[in-house]
Design a protein around this motif. Sequence first.
Motif, PDB file in Angstrom:
ATOM      1  N   LEU A 196       1.027  -0.938   0.220  1.00 46.98           N
ATOM      2  CA  LEU A 196       0.096  -0.061   0.067  1.00 46.98           C
ATOM      3  C   LEU A 196       0.909   1.405  -0.124  1.00 46.98           C
ATOM      4  O   LEU A 196       0.615   2.435  -0.449  1.00 46.98           O
ATOM      5  CB  LEU A 196      -0.970  -0.119   1.458  1.00 46.98           C
ATOM      6  CG  LEU A 196      -2.012  -0.950   1.185  1.00 46.98           C
ATOM      7  CD1 LEU A 196      -2.648  -1.043   2.556  1.00 46.98           C
ATOM      8  CD2 LEU A 196      -2.945  -0.746   0.129  1.00 46.98           C
ATOM      9  N   SER A 197       1.909   1.123   0.569  1.00 50.20           N
ATOM     10  CA  SER A 197       2.934   2.348   0.766  1.00 50.20           C
ATOM     11  C   SER A 197       3.729   2.633  -0.506  1.00 50.20           C
ATOM     12  O   SER A 197       3.987   3.858  -0.884  1.00 50.20           O
ATOM     13  CB  SER A 197       3.754   2.191   1.845  1.00 50.20           C
ATOM     14  OG  SER A 197       4.725   1.290   1.915  1.00 50.20           O
ATOM     15  N   ASN A 198       3.899   1.763  -1.365  1.00 53.74           N
ATOM     16  CA  ASN A 198       4.493   1.661  -2.580  1.00 53.74           C
ATOM     17  C   ASN A 198       3.825   2.478  -3.510  1.00 53.74           C
ATOM     18  O   ASN A 198       4.086   3.126  -4.389  1.00 53.74           O
ATOM     19  CB  ASN A 198       4.971   0.231  -3.077  1.00 53.74           C
ATOM     20  CG  ASN A 198       6.207  -0.142  -2.308  1.00 53.74           C
ATOM     21  OD1 ASN A 198       6.826   0.494  -1.695  1.00 53.74           O
ATOM     22  ND2 ASN A 198       6.201  -1.456  -2.620  1.00 53.74           N
ATOM     23  N   GLY A 199       2.307   2.616  -3.550  1.00 48.84           N
ATOM     24  CA  GLY A 199       1.488   3.294  -4.491  1.00 48.84           C
ATOM     25  C   GLY A 199       1.299   2.684  -5.806  1.00 48.84           C
ATOM     26  O   GLY A 199       0.875   3.272  -6.428  1.00 48.84           O
ATOM     27  N   HIS A 200       1.715   1.513  -6.192  1.00 47.07           N
ATOM     28  CA  HIS A 200       1.574   1.035  -7.450  1.00 47.07           C
ATOM     29  C   HIS A 200       0.443   0.346  -7.582  1.00 47.07           C
ATOM     30  O   HIS A 200       0.123  -0.439  -6.787  1.00 47.07           O
ATOM     31  CB  HIS A 200       2.884  -0.039  -7.780  1.00 47.07           C
ATOM     32  CG  HIS A 200       4.073   0.361  -7.794  1.00 47.07           C
ATOM     33  ND1 HIS A 200       4.567   1.668  -8.724  1.00 47.07           N
ATOM     34  CD2 HIS A 200       5.047   0.302  -7.088  1.00 47.07           C
ATOM     35  CE1 HIS A 200       5.729   1.839  -8.437  1.00 47.07           C
ATOM     36  NE2 HIS A 200       6.327   1.203  -7.521  1.00 47.07           N
ATOM     37  N   ARG A 201      -0.411   0.843  -8.284  1.00 50.14           N
ATOM     38  CA  ARG A 201      -1.901   0.361  -8.257  1.00 50.14           C
ATOM     39  C   ARG A 201      -2.417   0.614  -9.609  1.00 50.14           C
ATOM     40  O   ARG A 201      -2.086   1.008 -10.525  1.00 50.14           O
ATOM     41  CB  ARG A 201      -2.831   1.153  -7.244  1.00 50.14           C
ATOM     42  CG  ARG A 201      -3.123   2.692  -7.642  1.00 50.14           C
ATOM     43  CD  ARG A 201      -3.747   3.283  -6.903  1.00 50.14           C
ATOM     44  NE  ARG A 201      -4.074   4.909  -7.112  1.00 50.14           N
ATOM     45  CZ  ARG A 201      -4.533   5.820  -6.557  1.00 50.14           C
ATOM     46  NH1 ARG A 201      -4.892   5.556  -5.130  1.00 50.14           N
ATOM     47  NH2 ARG A 201      -4.584   6.932  -6.957  1.00 50.14           N
ATOM     48  N   VAL A 202      -3.427  -0.646  -9.744  1.00 44.82           N
ATOM     49  CA  VAL A 202      -4.444  -0.624 -11.002  1.00 44.82           C
ATOM     50  C   VAL A 202      -5.702  -0.921 -10.698  1.00 44.82           C
ATOM     51  O   VAL A 202      -5.954  -1.397  -9.643  1.00 44.82           O
ATOM     52  CB  VAL A 202      -3.330  -1.800 -11.857  1.00 44.82           C
ATOM     53  CG1 VAL A 202      -3.572  -3.052 -11.195  1.00 44.82           C
ATOM     54  CG2 VAL A 202      -3.900  -1.771 -13.256  1.00 44.82           C
ATOM     55  N   ALA A 203      -6.535  -0.758 -11.703  1.00 41.10           N
ATOM     56  CA  ALA A 203      -8.071  -1.294 -11.493  1.00 41.10           C
ATOM     57  C   ALA A 203      -8.268  -2.750 -11.581  1.00 41.10           C
ATOM     58  O   ALA A 203      -7.516  -3.219 -12.366  1.00 41.10           O
ATOM     59  CB  ALA A 203      -8.990  -0.608 -12.442  1.00 41.10           C
ATOM     60  N   GLY A 204      -8.788  -3.206 -10.735  1.00 44.06           N
ATOM     61  CA  GLY A 204      -9.136  -4.747 -10.728  1.00 44.06           C
ATOM     62  C   GLY A 204     -10.607  -4.984 -10.676  1.00 44.06           C
ATOM     63  O   GLY A 204     -11.380  -3.981 -10.520  1.00 44.06           O
ATOM     64  N   THR A 205     -11.035  -6.361 -10.778  1.00 43.94           N
ATOM     65  CA  THR A 205     -12.416  -6.772 -10.860  1.00 43.94           C
ATOM     66  C   THR A 205     -12.696  -7.815  -9.665  1.00 43.94           C
ATOM     67  O   THR A 205     -11.969  -8.727  -9.581  1.00 43.94           O
ATOM     68  CB  THR A 205     -13.040  -7.233 -12.129  1.00 43.94           C
ATOM     69  OG1 THR A 205     -12.641  -6.062 -13.158  1.00 43.94           O
ATOM     70  CG2 THR A 205     -14.398  -7.390 -12.102  1.00 43.94           C
ATOM     71  N   TYR A 261      -0.028  -3.511  -6.111  1.00 46.23           N
ATOM     72  CA  TYR A 261       1.040  -4.655  -6.470  1.00 46.23           C
ATOM     73  C   TYR A 261       2.204  -4.154  -5.985  1.00 46.23           C
ATOM     74  O   TYR A 261       2.692  -3.129  -6.282  1.00 46.23           O
ATOM     75  CB  TYR A 261       0.813  -5.043  -7.709  1.00 46.23           C
ATOM     76  CG  TYR A 261       1.120  -4.054  -8.871  1.00 46.23           C
ATOM     77  CD1 TYR A 261       2.279  -4.238  -9.570  1.00 46.23           C
ATOM     78  CD2 TYR A 261       0.025  -3.146  -9.206  1.00 46.23           C
ATOM     79  CE1 TYR A 261       2.589  -3.294 -10.622  1.00 46.23           C
ATOM     80  CE2 TYR A 261       0.263  -2.184 -10.129  1.00 46.23           C
ATOM     81  CZ  TYR A 261       1.571  -2.189 -10.753  1.00 46.23           C
ATOM     82  OH  TYR A 261       1.721  -1.355 -11.729  1.00 46.23           O
ATOM     83  N   ASP A 262       3.176  -5.138  -6.271  1.00 47.73           N
ATOM     84  CA  ASP A 262       4.664  -5.053  -6.322  1.00 47.73           C
ATOM     85  C   ASP A 262       5.203  -4.815  -7.675  1.00 47.73           C
ATOM     86  O   ASP A 262       4.954  -5.581  -8.491  1.00 47.73           O
ATOM     87  CB  ASP A 262       5.516  -6.332  -5.360  1.00 47.73           C
ATOM     88  CG  ASP A 262       6.941  -6.085  -5.342  1.00 47.73           C
ATOM     89  OD1 ASP A 262       7.307  -4.875  -5.606  1.00 47.73           O
ATOM     90  OD2 ASP A 262       7.574  -7.038  -5.046  1.00 47.73           O
ATOM     91  N   GLU A 263       5.822  -3.566  -7.980  1.00 42.46           N
ATOM     92  CA  GLU A 263       6.348  -3.339  -9.204  1.00 42.46           C
ATOM     93  C   GLU A 263       7.479  -4.465  -9.650  1.00 42.46           C
ATOM     94  O   GLU A 263       7.383  -4.790 -10.766  1.00 42.46           O
ATOM     95  CB  GLU A 263       7.081  -1.784  -9.063  1.00 42.46           C
ATOM     96  CG  GLU A 263       7.565  -1.650 -10.672  1.00 42.46           C
ATOM     97  CD  GLU A 263       8.004  -0.141 -10.641  1.00 42.46           C
ATOM     98  OE1 GLU A 263       7.911   0.596 -11.772  1.00 42.46           O
ATOM     99  OE2 GLU A 263       8.640   0.268  -9.585  1.00 42.46           O
ATOM    100  N   GLY A 264       8.207  -5.071  -8.794  1.00 34.39           N
ATOM    101  CA  GLY A 264       9.181  -5.945  -9.258  1.00 34.39           C
ATOM    102  C   GLY A 264       8.604  -7.310  -9.321  1.00 34.39           C
ATOM    103  O   GLY A 264       8.874  -8.074 -10.340  1.00 34.39           O
ATOM    104  N   ASN A 265       7.446  -7.721  -8.853  1.00 32.61           N
ATOM    105  CA  ASN A 265       6.927  -8.695  -8.778  1.00 32.61           C
ATOM    106  C   ASN A 265       5.301  -8.603  -8.846  1.00 32.61           C
ATOM    107  O   ASN A 265       4.522  -8.714  -7.715  1.00 32.61           O
ATOM    108  CB  ASN A 265       7.241  -9.966  -7.898  1.00 32.61           C
ATOM    109  CG  ASN A 265       6.618 -11.207  -8.071  1.00 32.61           C
ATOM    110  OD1 ASN A 265       5.930 -11.577  -9.063  1.00 32.61           O
ATOM    111  ND2 ASN A 265       7.020 -12.145  -7.007  1.00 32.61           N
ATOM    112  N   PRO A 266       4.647  -8.625  -9.834  1.00 37.41           N
ATOM    113  CA  PRO A 266       3.185  -8.007 -10.006  1.00 37.41           C
ATOM    114  C   PRO A 266       2.182  -9.233  -9.517  1.00 37.41           C
ATOM    115  O   PRO A 266       1.100  -8.765  -9.227  1.00 37.41           O
ATOM    116  CB  PRO A 266       3.086  -7.819 -11.273  1.00 37.41           C
ATOM    117  CG  PRO A 266       4.515  -7.471 -12.116  1.00 37.41           C
ATOM    118  CD  PRO A 266       5.392  -8.344 -11.215  1.00 37.41           C
ATOM    119  N   SER A 267       2.783 -10.184  -9.203  1.00 40.16           N
ATOM    120  CA  SER A 267       1.791 -11.117  -8.962  1.00 40.16           C
ATOM    121  C   SER A 267       1.345 -11.024  -7.373  1.00 40.16           C
ATOM    122  O   SER A 267       0.517 -11.762  -6.721  1.00 40.16           O
ATOM    123  CB  SER A 267       2.374 -12.694  -9.077  1.00 40.16           C
ATOM    124  OG  SER A 267       3.514 -12.935  -8.385  1.00 40.16           O
TER     125      SER A 267
END
Length: 101
Positions: A15-24, A89-95
């Motif tokens: 959450l603190s890294n701030g990399h986010r995307v829309a999900g369903t 998500y984690d930018e280095g490992n998006p899974s």
Amino acid sequence: MSIFSTLGIGSKKLLSNGHRVAGTVTKVDTCWWLKLNTKPVRTHAMDGAIFPHVVSYTYTVNGQSYSGKRIISAYAKAPSTSASIQVYYDEGNPSHSTIKV
């Protein structure tokens, strides 16, 4: 996706890294096996009982689709199926991902 991300361990870092995307949201299951009693005295077994939920979701990062699960508190309102949510998500490992509840 691991058991740690399902339980929310490591969510604060994502959450603190701030990399986010829309999900369903694809599925919302109630954990009937984990009952929380909210009343000190009950008239029957389900009086004042609340249950946590498992939220399954999908999201896409750089053209690659991923899925995840997260257990949310029994006190939090569970999103409905097909609802749009923010996935962090984690930018280095998006899974590795989490949702904010």
